[in-house]
Scaffold this motif. Structure first.
Motif, short mmCIF file in Angstrom:
data_model
loop_
_atom_site.label_atom_id
_atom_site.label_comp_id
_atom_site.label_asym_id
_atom_site.label_seq_id
_atom_site.Cartn_x
_atom_site.Cartn_y
_atom_site.Cartn_z
N TYR B 13 4.98 3.01 -0.35
CA TYR B 13 3.98 4.05 -0.05
C TYR B 13 3.97 5.15 -1.11
O TYR B 13 2.92 5.70 -1.44
CB TYR B 13 4.22 4.64 1.35
CG TYR B 13 3.49 3.88 2.43
CD1 TYR B 13 2.10 3.90 2.50
CD2 TYR B 13 4.17 3.12 3.36
CE1 TYR B 13 1.42 3.20 3.47
CE2 TYR B 13 3.50 2.41 4.34
CZ TYR B 13 2.13 2.45 4.39
OH TYR B 13 1.45 1.74 5.35
N TYR B 49 -1.47 8.13 2.33
CA TYR B 49 -0.28 7.44 1.81
C TYR B 49 0.88 8.43 1.66
O TYR B 49 2.03 8.10 1.97
CB TYR B 49 -0.57 6.79 0.45
CG TYR B 49 -1.50 5.61 0.54
CD1 TYR B 49 -1.35 4.65 1.54
CD2 TYR B 49 -2.52 5.42 -0.37
CE1 TYR B 49 -2.20 3.57 1.63
CE2 TYR B 49 -3.38 4.33 -0.29
CZ TYR B 49 -3.21 3.42 0.70
OH TYR B 49 -4.05 2.35 0.80
N ILE B 52 2.24 9.30 5.12
CA ILE B 52 3.03 8.20 5.70
C ILE B 52 4.39 8.09 5.01
O ILE B 52 5.42 7.90 5.67
CB ILE B 52 2.25 6.87 5.57
CG1 ILE B 52 0.99 6.91 6.43
CG2 ILE B 52 3.13 5.69 6.00
CD1 ILE B 52 0.03 5.77 6.18
N ALA B 64 4.05 8.42 11.49
CA ALA B 64 3.97 7.20 10.67
C ALA B 64 3.13 6.14 11.36
O ALA B 64 2.33 5.45 10.72
CB ALA B 64 5.38 6.68 10.39
N THR B 68 -0.32 4.82 9.76
CA THR B 68 -0.52 3.43 9.33
C THR B 68 -1.68 2.79 10.10
O THR B 68 -2.40 1.96 9.55
CB THR B 68 0.76 2.60 9.52
OG1 THR B 68 1.28 2.85 10.81
CG2 THR B 68 1.79 2.91 8.49
N GLU B 71 -4.73 4.00 8.50
CA GLU B 71 -4.85 3.35 7.19
C GLU B 71 -5.41 1.92 7.34
O GLU B 71 -6.33 1.52 6.62
CB GLU B 71 -3.47 3.30 6.53
CG GLU B 71 -3.49 2.70 5.14
CD GLU B 71 -2.12 2.21 4.71
OE1 GLU B 71 -1.14 2.48 5.42
OE2 GLU B 71 -2.05 1.52 3.69
N PRO B 110 0.12 -1.68 5.55
CA PRO B 110 0.08 -1.12 6.91
C PRO B 110 0.40 -2.16 7.98
O PRO B 110 0.96 -1.82 9.02
CB PRO B 110 -1.36 -0.61 7.05
CG PRO B 110 -2.13 -1.30 6.02
CD PRO B 110 -1.19 -1.56 4.89
N ALA B 113 4.14 -2.30 7.98
CA ALA B 113 4.68 -1.04 8.53
C ALA B 113 4.45 -0.97 10.04
O ALA B 113 5.35 -0.56 10.79
CB ALA B 113 4.01 0.15 7.83
N LEU B 114 3.26 -1.39 10.48
CA LEU B 114 2.97 -1.33 11.92
C LEU B 114 3.89 -2.27 12.70
O LEU B 114 4.39 -1.90 13.78
CB LEU B 114 1.51 -1.73 12.17
CG LEU B 114 0.49 -0.61 12.05
CD1 LEU B 114 -0.93 -1.14 12.20
CD2 LEU B 114 0.73 0.47 13.11
#
Lengths: 140, 144
Positions: B13, B49, B52, B64, B68, B71, B110, B113-114
């Motif tokens: 990120y 970005y 995050i 976060a 995300t 995003e 994302p 990350a998710l």
């Protein structure tokens, strides 16, 4: 310009390729962390030589977009700060932080963090260098 | 969250934030009138970005997660609109073509990350349930 296109730019790309390969290999085999530590200074040298060469070219009158070229150069130098970021997870580094939740990484985790960072930085540095090359090549 | 995965996400990120911030600040400061929507979208994505990356670093899990999610929605909406209504976009954004100019990293990052953030959230919820039931079980045992 010849030195840049013939020597410096290929040098940066080779260093990026080696950094990416060793980084990915270290993710799989953390014992290669020692090799990664040896290659990291080469990335600093390559990015530094590239920065000096491009600034010299810009100062000697090449008609390139100076803002863009300098922006990409600054980005290439800023990326280097992420190399070896695993050092922030050592017990000594965590001891100096008032945050009680700061993670302390094992040597294996430090190797993996450094490896992932090296692979990401290598790709980003290669792209940034390619953009600088395109800007200078268009202007030449 | 696994610290290696978390720090790798932070690095990814941070690199994206650097790339998007550089691109959008140049575009907004020099030629905003040529294509205001794409350049402002790139600026918003750059700020996102950055937020995050900081949220992952500071362990602000909620920020976060929301960041995300926004995003991912942005990449999908802008990417789809780029194909459905190309006339709306005078120039490319970071999210054009689902982030194809950035190797589809804006789409894949994302998602990764998710998955990690939701998994961490579930694990935390499970731990909270386990810790809240453990004392009551102990109390029941004492009562006997």
């Amino acid at each position: 310009m010849g030195i840049y296109t013939g020597v410096v730019y290929p040098l940066v790309l080779v260093v990026c390729a080696v950094l990416a390969i060793v980084g990915l290999a270290t993710l799989a085999w953390p014992r290669l962390h020692r090799a990664l530590k040896l290659i990291t200074p080469a990335a600093f040298v390559a990015a530094g030589v590239q920065a000096v060469t491009v600034v010299a070219l810009l100062l000697t009158g090449i008609d390139a977009d100076m803002i863009l070229a300098l922006g990409y150069l600054i980005a290439s130098v800023a990326l280097l700060a992420l190399l070896g970021i695993g050092r922030l997870g050592t017990p000594e580094a965590a001891a100096g932080d008032p945050d009680p939740n700061r993670p302390v990484l094992s040597p294996l985790q430090i190797a993996r963090v450094d490896a992932a960072a090296a692979a990401i930085v290598a790709i980003a540095l290669a792209v940034v260098s390619w953009r600088v090359y395109v800007i200078l090549e268009t202007a030449a | 969250m696994n610290p290696v995965a978390r720090i790798s996400l932070i690095v990814a990120y941070a690199v994206l934030a650097l790339a998007a911030l550089g691109r959008s600040s140049y575009q907004i400061s020099t030629k905003l009138s040529e294509a205001p929507v794409p350049y402002l979208v790139s600026g918003v994505s750059a700020l996102l970005y950055l937020v995050i990356a900081i949220a992952l670093w500071r362990r602000w899990a909620g920020v976060a997660l929301v960041g995300t999610a926004i995003e991912l929605a942005g990449v999908l909406v802008v990417g789809t609109l780029g194909y459905v209504e190309p006339s709306w976009w005078a120039d490319e954004t970071v999210w054009t073509g689902y982030g194809s100019a950035y190797g589809w990293v804006p789409l894949l990052l994302p998602l990764a990350a998710l998955i990690l953030l939701v998994r961490e959230r579930r694990a935390r919820a499970a731990r909270a349930v386990a810790s809240s039931t453990a004392p009551s079980a102990a109390t029941t045992g004492d009562a006997r």
